[in-house]
Design a protein around this motif. Structure first.
Motif, PDB file in Angstrom:
ATOM      1  N   THR A 151       0.839  -1.192   0.000  1.00 40.63           N
ATOM      2  CA  THR A 151       0.000   0.000   0.000  1.00 40.63           C
ATOM      3  C   THR A 151       0.875   1.244   0.000  1.00 40.63           C
ATOM      4  OG1 THR A 151      -0.122  -0.029   2.419  1.00 40.63           O
ATOM      5  CG2 THR A 151      -1.876  -1.159   1.214  1.00 40.63           C
ATOM      6  N   CYS A 186       1.069   2.177   6.207  1.00 37.19           N
ATOM      7  CA  CYS A 186       1.279   1.832   4.804  1.00 37.19           C
ATOM      8  C   CYS A 186       2.699   1.310   4.591  1.00 37.19           C
ATOM      9  CB  CYS A 186       1.028   3.050   3.910  1.00 37.19           C
ATOM     10  SG  CYS A 186      -0.690   3.614   3.929  1.00 37.19           S
ATOM     11  N   ARG A 271      -1.409  -2.503  -4.194  1.00 34.10           N
ATOM     12  CA  ARG A 271      -2.830  -2.850  -4.134  1.00 34.10           C
ATOM     13  C   ARG A 271      -3.724  -1.659  -3.799  1.00 34.10           C
ATOM     14  NH1 ARG A 271      -1.407  -5.078   1.089  1.00 34.10           N
ATOM     15  NH2 ARG A 271      -2.761  -4.272   2.759  1.00 34.10           N
ATOM     16  N   ALA A 272      -3.155  -0.596  -3.176  1.00 32.89           N
ATOM     17  CA  ALA A 272      -3.989   0.545  -2.806  1.00 32.89           C
ATOM     18  C   ALA A 272      -3.123   1.782  -2.625  1.00 32.89           C
ATOM     19  CB  ALA A 272      -4.759   0.259  -1.518  1.00 32.89           C
ATOM     20  N   ASP A 274      -3.534   5.472  -0.635  1.00 28.48           N
ATOM     21  CA  ASP A 274      -4.331   6.259   0.318  1.00 28.48           C
ATOM     22  C   ASP A 274      -5.658   5.569   0.650  1.00 28.48           C
ATOM     23  OD1 ASP A 274      -2.358   8.250   0.371  1.00 28.48           O
ATOM     24  OD2 ASP A 274      -3.216   9.243  -1.381  1.00 28.48           O
ATOM     25  N   GLY A 275      -5.602   4.262   0.758  1.00 27.57           N
ATOM     26  CA  GLY A 275      -6.789   3.489   1.127  1.00 27.57           C
ATOM     27  C   GLY A 275      -7.704   3.142  -0.029  1.00 27.57           C
ATOM     28  N   ARG A 276      -7.404   3.622  -1.223  1.00 23.19           N
ATOM     29  CA  ARG A 276      -8.248   3.334  -2.389  1.00 23.19           C
ATOM     30  C   ARG A 276      -7.642   2.170  -3.173  1.00 23.19           C
ATOM     31  NH1 ARG A 276      -7.642   8.838  -2.535  1.00 23.19           N
ATOM     32  NH2 ARG A 276      -6.252   8.712  -4.326  1.00 23.19           N
ATOM     33  N   PRO A 277      -8.382   1.047  -3.286  1.00 25.11           N
ATOM     34  CA  PRO A 277      -7.845  -0.118  -4.001  1.00 25.11           C
ATOM     35  C   PRO A 277      -7.635   0.190  -5.484  1.00 25.11           C
ATOM     36  CG  PRO A 277      -9.720  -0.734  -2.625  1.00 25.11           C
ATOM     37  CD  PRO A 277      -9.702   0.761  -2.671  1.00 25.11           C
ATOM     38  N   LEU A 278      -6.578  -0.392  -6.055  1.00 25.44           N
ATOM     39  CA  LEU A 278      -6.380  -0.316  -7.496  1.00 25.44           C
ATOM     40  C   LEU A 278      -7.179  -1.430  -8.172  1.00 25.44           C
ATOM     41  CD1 LEU A 278      -3.959   1.421  -6.428  1.00 25.44           C
ATOM     42  CD2 LEU A 278      -2.750   0.714  -8.481  1.00 25.44           C
TER      43      LEU A 278
END
Length: 305
Positions: A151, A186, A271-272, A274-278
């Motif tokens: 992350t 992270c 995979r993410a 700032d907490g937003r998944p790709l």
């Protein structure tokens, strides 16, 4: 000692053309590497006693030496060592690994060049450089870590320095960025340059991916990674379209996947942010190219013998 760190009384380093115990190394308090971070370093990986992609790292180090006026005042190059063939460097590092019992498993190698002791401000010509090579065990991410992906946290206060294109001993900015990410739970920091372009992470380069297409950052305020160059070359060999572009935060939505590359981890999917998944990780492709990256590195090492 294989795979285990030697104690400071037993650990051997290469210091100014000699192999010596760590405890016998003496650096002046006036060494500019200590006073100002005035110097350069390269970090590379070794597997089973074989250093990987030595020539790539020595070439980048030599280019930075010329830009930062690290040639010795005698008129010689920054160090006679920097003019030596890659196989000489490889042999020197392999001997250091053997002396430290690091002939099995992965190891981290660090080459350090400091301007040494020389008065004056600016970038005075060094009288005698301080040169070191260090070797220690390295624990790579697990297969589960690679499968899960890392992350990123965007560094919100600060941007890459003007010296970002050099692997400088002035590394405090990147340590700060990495700590900022760690404090937020992270794995790595996403760093922008002063013009708002995506630059890099604290310890690696980024490649932005769609099916059969790769984009790397065109920011001049980032370090162009040796691993990035090798991975991108593998893409081109497989017919991928590879481009260099200015990328901002708004551009992230254009891409299906994002990988971080560096000489130690090879390829790590993200995979993410700032907490937003790709949307995707391209796990299987990441594993295949990572394996190929390290396998080619071992072959490259044998070729420089």
């Amino acid at each position: 000692m294989n795979g285990e760190a030697a104690s400071p009384t037993r650990r051997i380093v290469w210091w100014n053309d000699r192999f010596v115990p760590e405890k016998d190394v003496r650096l002046s308090p006036f060494d500019r590497g200590f006073l100002f971070g005035d110097g350069l370093f390269e970090t590379l990986r070794a597997d089973d006693g074989r250093p990987l992609y030595v020539a790539d790292h020595v070439q980048r180090l030599g280019e930075a030496v010329r830009h930062l006026r690290l040639e010795e005042a005698s008129g010689e190059s920054a160090s006679r060592s920097l003019l030596e063939a890659p196989w000489v460097w490889r042999d020197r590092i392999a001997k250091l690994l053997a002396r430290n019992g690091l002939q099995r498993g992965p190891a981290r190698i660090k080459i350090i060049i400091s301007r040494g002791v020389v008065p004056g401000l600016g970038l005075p010509r060094p009288a005698a450089l301080t040169r070191l090579i260090l070797a220690e065990p390295y624990m790579p991410p697990s297969l589960e870590d690679y499968a899960r992906g890392w992350t990123l946290r965007t560094l919100r206060h600060g941007w890459t320095p003007p010296t970002a294109c050099f692997k400088s001993l002035s590394y405090l900015f990147y340590l700060w960025a990495r700590q900022d990410a760690a404090d937020a739970g992270c794995d790595e920091s996403l760093v922008y340059d002063k013009d708002g372009r995506i630059a890099e992470t604290a310890t690696g380069s980024l490649v932005f991916l769609n099916e059969g297409r790769c984009v790397v950052s065109a920011s001049p305020h980032r370090l162009k990674g040796t691993a990035e160059a090798r991975v991108v070359a593998l893409f081109r060999d497989d017919g991928w379209i590879v481009k260099e572009e200015d990328l901002s935060a708004e551009n992230l939505a254009r891409f299906d996947a994002l990988w971080m590359t560096n000489a130690l981890v090879g390829i790590m999917p993200i995979r993410a942010i700032d907490g937003r998944p790709l949307p995707r990780l391209f796990r299987s492709r990441a594993a295949r190219y990572r394996d190929l990256f390290f396998r080619r590195g071992a072959e490259n090492s044998l070729a420089t013998m």
